[in-house]
Write a protein that holds these residues in place. Structure first.
Motif, PDB file in Angstrom:
ATOM      1  N   VAL A 121       0.837  -1.207   0.000  1.00 44.11           N
ATOM      2  CA  VAL A 121       0.000   0.000   0.000  1.00 44.11           C
ATOM      3  C   VAL A 121       0.867   1.249   0.000  1.00 44.11           C
ATOM      4  CG1 VAL A 121      -1.691   1.329   1.308  1.00 44.11           C
ATOM      5  CG2 VAL A 121      -1.971  -1.138   1.072  1.00 44.11           C
ATOM      6  N   ASP A 122       1.920   1.262   0.826  1.00 46.00           N
ATOM      7  CA  ASP A 122       2.825   2.408   0.843  1.00 46.00           C
ATOM      8  C   ASP A 122       3.411   2.659  -0.544  1.00 46.00           C
ATOM      9  OD1 ASP A 122       2.370   2.750   3.515  1.00 46.00           O
ATOM     10  OD2 ASP A 122       4.299   1.960   4.191  1.00 46.00           O
ATOM     11  N   GLY A 123       3.810   1.576  -1.207  1.00 50.63           N
ATOM     12  CA  GLY A 123       4.405   1.713  -2.534  1.00 50.63           C
ATOM     13  C   GLY A 123       3.409   2.182  -3.570  1.00 50.63           C
ATOM     14  N   ASN A 167      -1.962  12.718   0.884  1.00 51.30           N
ATOM     15  CA  ASN A 167      -1.696  13.996   1.550  1.00 51.30           C
ATOM     16  C   ASN A 167      -1.568  13.784   3.055  1.00 51.30           C
ATOM     17  OD1 ASN A 167      -1.485  16.736   2.169  1.00 51.30           O
ATOM     18  ND2 ASN A 167      -3.709  17.062   2.128  1.00 51.30           N
ATOM     19  N   GLY A 168      -0.364  13.477   3.501  1.00 54.57           N
ATOM     20  CA  GLY A 168      -0.130  13.267   4.924  1.00 54.57           C
ATOM     21  C   GLY A 168       1.290  13.628   5.303  1.00 54.57           C
ATOM     22  N   HIS A 169       1.574  13.591   6.617  1.00 56.52           N
ATOM     23  CA  HIS A 169       2.916  13.878   7.108  1.00 56.52           C
ATOM     24  C   HIS A 169       3.778  12.619   7.069  1.00 56.52           C
ATOM     25  CE1 HIS A 169       0.428  17.022   9.172  1.00 56.52           C
ATOM     26  NE2 HIS A 169       1.419  17.761   8.708  1.00 56.52           N
ATOM     27  N   THR A 203       7.025   8.837  -6.090  1.00 57.68           N
ATOM     28  CA  THR A 203       8.425   9.090  -6.419  1.00 57.68           C
ATOM     29  C   THR A 203       9.128   7.812  -6.886  1.00 57.68           C
ATOM     30  OG1 THR A 203       9.272   8.646  -4.178  1.00 57.68           O
ATOM     31  CG2 THR A 203       8.517  10.894  -4.654  1.00 57.68           C
ATOM     32  N   LEU A 204       8.433   6.664  -6.859  1.00 55.09           N
ATOM     33  CA  LEU A 204       9.043   5.416  -7.307  1.00 55.09           C
ATOM     34  C   LEU A 204       9.328   5.471  -8.805  1.00 55.09           C
ATOM     35  CD1 LEU A 204       6.929   2.637  -5.510  1.00 55.09           C
ATOM     36  CD2 LEU A 204       9.090   3.660  -4.766  1.00 55.09           C
ATOM     37  N   GLU A 222       9.313  20.560  10.116  1.00 55.20           N
ATOM     38  CA  GLU A 222      10.204  19.424  10.303  1.00 55.20           C
ATOM     39  C   GLU A 222       9.492  18.074  10.167  1.00 55.20           C
ATOM     40  OE1 GLU A 222      11.714  20.161  14.186  1.00 55.20           O
ATOM     41  OE2 GLU A 222      13.220  21.597  13.509  1.00 55.20           O
ATOM     42  N   LEU A 223       8.177  18.078   9.934  1.00 50.67           N
ATOM     43  CA  LEU A 223       7.416  16.834   9.924  1.00 50.67           C
ATOM     44  C   LEU A 223       7.568  16.058   8.624  1.00 50.67           C
ATOM     45  CD1 LEU A 223       4.095  18.004  11.639  1.00 50.67           C
ATOM     46  CD2 LEU A 223       6.213  17.163  12.684  1.00 50.67           C
ATOM     47  N   GLY A 224       7.888  16.742   7.543  1.00 54.72           N
ATOM     48  CA  GLY A 224       7.996  16.080   6.257  1.00 54.72           C
ATOM     49  C   GLY A 224       6.634  15.674   5.719  1.00 54.72           C
ATOM     50  N   VAL A 225       6.637  15.111   4.518  1.00 56.86           N
ATOM     51  CA  VAL A 225       5.382  14.706   3.880  1.00 56.86           C
ATOM     52  C   VAL A 225       5.517  13.295   3.336  1.00 56.86           C
ATOM     53  CG1 VAL A 225       4.748  17.077   3.251  1.00 56.86           C
ATOM     54  CG2 VAL A 225       6.051  15.661   1.625  1.00 56.86           C
ATOM     55  N   VAL A 226       4.374  12.658   3.112  1.00 56.80           N
ATOM     56  CA  VAL A 226       4.349  11.397   2.396  1.00 56.80           C
ATOM     57  C   VAL A 226       4.872  11.666   0.981  1.00 56.80           C
ATOM     58  CG1 VAL A 226       2.848   9.598   1.468  1.00 56.80           C
ATOM     59  CG2 VAL A 226       2.397  10.535   3.734  1.00 56.80           C
TER      60      VAL A 226
END
Length: 409
Positions: free
Chosen positions: A174-176, A397-399, A181-182, A387-391
């Protein structure tokens, strides 16, 4: 009528989704954009115009029928977003075919079945909160990793009847799927691994049927006049897992962040000036969990706003942009305000493809959010917002992380 030619190039890493949306909107409510791989599409940020095409027959999600670039081979296996347009499920179906597939899936998401999950959502939430409470006072914990992520994946895994040993691979897949950016090779490999995993799940549930959704879909498909093919079944499970998991992760992540950075609204909740439902709907509007959904295609020539759309043109539904449309929400469209009178948003889509799992996502949020703020009333953010960054995605749309102090004392 206008036909602008210079497309806005989207950042595949989604480093500034809302900033990009603002710049795209400044070019017009219907504006050309460039996706990864140089693929061009029309981005629609106007809520009324987006609803118009989502509710009507003039756009399709079926690349095989309605996207000439796909049909003639311009969109090849080398395109990293291919899994988003090449699956065979209700996600990419059009007209009667979409109705056939959705009719088989819909019984798994009835109100009764959704509400029957609440005791398990309560229990999973309580387990996760107990685990968080075991952290020493003053220690920083990552709530995306320790709460927002595991709750939906456990719920959807139980709903689908996923054996425990398949869960780690499920998460990786699911993450992939959402990581835009893959490379093409990485995206293809991830999709192949995810499909293989789901074929294993189907085989397991054919041999071990239960009350889970996979078993229900297998049975419903086998009994239907026009049943799923095995590939349609697997791609439907991919859709359910992806949409039923990632959206809720981001909803919990964003809602917690928004409340931690806006103590006034926490005070409003404590004083019953706003409800948790107000917070959930405004979080969905303000930071739509899925910013964009690729892709739709013009079935015919038509005019959208002042833009001529040609048959076969690709269209990118911009849910995050339309949900902040100033024509709907006025001068405060870019402010988080749970007290706003107009709750209208497009976080779960619109029309024929409106998300079947929306009630489940809302239920999870309405259980989880009050519970975590009740358990940890002194919770505070442990890093600066920047400093949280993003997915790594222009879709999700998440940190990247959500570090907090649960209790400094």
């Amino acid at each position: 009528m206008q036909n602008p030619t210079a497309p806005f190039v989207l950042d595949p890493g989604g480093s500034d989704i809302q900033g990009e949306i603002a710049r795209i909107r400044a070019q017009g409510p219907v504006s050309p954009v460039e996706l990864p791989g140089g693929v061009r599409a029309w981005s629609v940020t106007d809520a009324a115009l987006l609803k118009e095409i989502l509710a009507g027959p003039q756009v399709s999600k079926d690349a095989r029928q309605h996207w000439p670039a796909f049909q003639n081979g311009e969109i090849s296996a080398e395109w990293p977003l291919l899994p988003w347009v090449a699956v065979t499920s209700m996600f990419t179906a059009y007209g009667p075919e979409h109705r056939r597939l959705r009719k088989i899936v819909a019984p798994a998401f009835t109100h009764r079945r959704t509400m029957a999950l609440q005791p398990r959502i309560d229990a999973i939430t309580a387990d996760l909160l107990d685990a968080l409470a075991a952290a020493p006072a003053g220690e920083i914990v990552d709530l995306r990793e320790g709460f927002a992520y595991p709750l939906p994946i456990r719920v959807i895994s139980e709903l689908m009847g996923v054996p425990e040993e398949l869960n780690p691979q499920l998460r990786k897949g699911v993450d992939g799927f959402f990581d835009t950016t893959l490379s093409a090779a990485q995206a293809q490999a991830n999709h192949a691994e995810m499909s293989a995993l789901l074929f294993r799940l189907v085989a397991y549930r054919r041999d071990h049927p239960g009350e889970d959704m996979t078993s229900l879909l297998i049975a419903a498909s086998d009994d239907a006049e026009t049943p799923f093919t095995e590939q349609e079944l697997v791609d439907t499970l991919l859709l359910v897992i992806s949409a039923g998991h990632e959206t809720t992760v981001n909803l919990l992540d964003q809602a917690i962040y928004l409340l931690l950075t806006r103590p006034r609204h926490r005070a409003d909740l404590a004083a019953d000036r706003i409800s948790w439902a107000d917070v959930v709907e405004e979080a969905l509007r303000f930071e739509a969990p899925v910013a964009y959904v690729p892709l739709r295609y013009a079935v015919e020539d038509f005019v959208l706003g002042e833009i001529e759309i040609s048959k076969g043109d690709a269209i990118l539904a911009g849910y995050a942009g339309a949900s902040r449309d100033p024509k709907i929400h006025g001068a405060t469209a870019d402010e988080f305000d749970p007290t706003r009178a107009v709750k209208d948003h497009l976080a779960f889509g619109y029309g024929a493809h409106h998300c079947l799992g929306a009630p489940l996502a809302r239920l999870e949020a309405l259980v989880a959010l009050p519970a975590i703020f009740r358990r940890f009333p002194d919770m505070e953010l442990a890093a600066a917002p920047e400093e949280l960054g993003v997915v790594p995605s222009f879709i999700s749309n998440g940190h990247h992380r959500l570090p907090v102090y649960l209790n400094r004392k």
